[in-house]
Design a protein around this motif. Structure first.
Motif, mmCIF file in Angstrom:
data_model
loop_
_atom_site.group_PDB
_atom_site.id
_atom_site.type_symbol
_atom_site.label_atom_id
_atom_site.label_comp_id
_atom_site.label_asym_id
_atom_site.label_seq_id
_atom_site.Cartn_x
_atom_site.Cartn_y
_atom_site.Cartn_z
ATOM 1 N N GLU A 12 0.830 -1.208 0.000
ATOM 2 C CA GLU A 12 0.000 0.000 0.000
ATOM 3 C C GLU A 12 0.865 1.258 0.000
ATOM 4 N N ASN A 15 2.087 1.422 -3.575
ATOM 5 C CA ASN A 15 1.106 1.057 -4.600
ATOM 6 C C ASN A 15 1.720 0.121 -5.651
ATOM 7 N N ASN A 17 2.519 -4.151 -6.710
ATOM 8 C CA ASN A 17 2.150 -5.538 -6.460
ATOM 9 C C ASN A 17 3.247 -6.452 -6.971
ATOM 10 N N GLU A 75 -4.896 -6.998 -15.363
ATOM 11 C CA GLU A 75 -6.233 -6.420 -15.158
ATOM 12 C C GLU A 75 -6.932 -7.108 -13.998
ATOM 13 N N LYS A 78 -5.424 -5.795 -10.886
ATOM 14 C CA LYS A 78 -5.877 -4.417 -10.657
ATOM 15 C C LYS A 78 -7.274 -4.412 -10.033
ATOM 16 N N ASN A 79 -8.140 -5.297 -10.496
ATOM 17 C CA ASN A 79 -9.496 -5.384 -9.933
ATOM 18 C C ASN A 79 -9.464 -5.834 -8.483
ATOM 19 N N ILE A 81 -6.972 -5.277 -6.366
ATOM 20 C CA ILE A 81 -6.462 -4.129 -5.606
ATOM 21 C C ILE A 81 -7.528 -3.058 -5.444
ATOM 22 N N ASN A 82 -8.288 -2.791 -6.491
ATOM 23 C CA ASN A 82 -9.340 -1.777 -6.412
ATOM 24 C C ASN A 82 -10.464 -2.165 -5.467
ATOM 25 N N SER A 83 -10.608 -3.460 -5.193
ATOM 26 C CA SER A 83 -11.665 -3.893 -4.283
ATOM 27 C C SER A 83 -11.228 -3.922 -2.820
#
Length: 84
Positions: A12, A15, A17, A75, A78-79, A81-83
């Motif tokens: 975090e 940012n 991964n 992708e 990314k989804n 991480i966004n959740s």
């Protein structure tokens, strides 16, 4: 029988991964966060495990790790991480 794990780490603070595979997730995680003295993951500590998948074969784990490093796989990550 050994079980193989594909894992995704997330920093975090930076940012960032990291995707990898292992047969011992706990020891590998300790290495990424505490023990290693050089390498990509040392620069972006601390890490947290955000996703894991288990496989019966090393070959399948490697295939999945490689897939997660493709455009479609990134992708997917990314989804995740966004959740968070």
């Amino acid at each position: 029988m050994e079980e193989f794990v594909v894992y995704i780490l997330f920093s975090e603070k930076f940012n960032k991964n990291y995707t990898g595979f292992t047969y011992n997730l706990i020891e590998r995680f300790k290495s990424h966060n505490l023990l290693a003295t050089k390498g990509h993951t040392v620069k972006y500590r601390p890490w947290k495990v955000i996703y894991v998948e288990f496989f019966d074969s090393k070959t399948d784990a490697i295939k999945r790790e490689k897939y997660l490093k493709t455009g479609i796989g990134r992708e997917f990550i990314k989804n995740i991480i966004n959740s968070l």
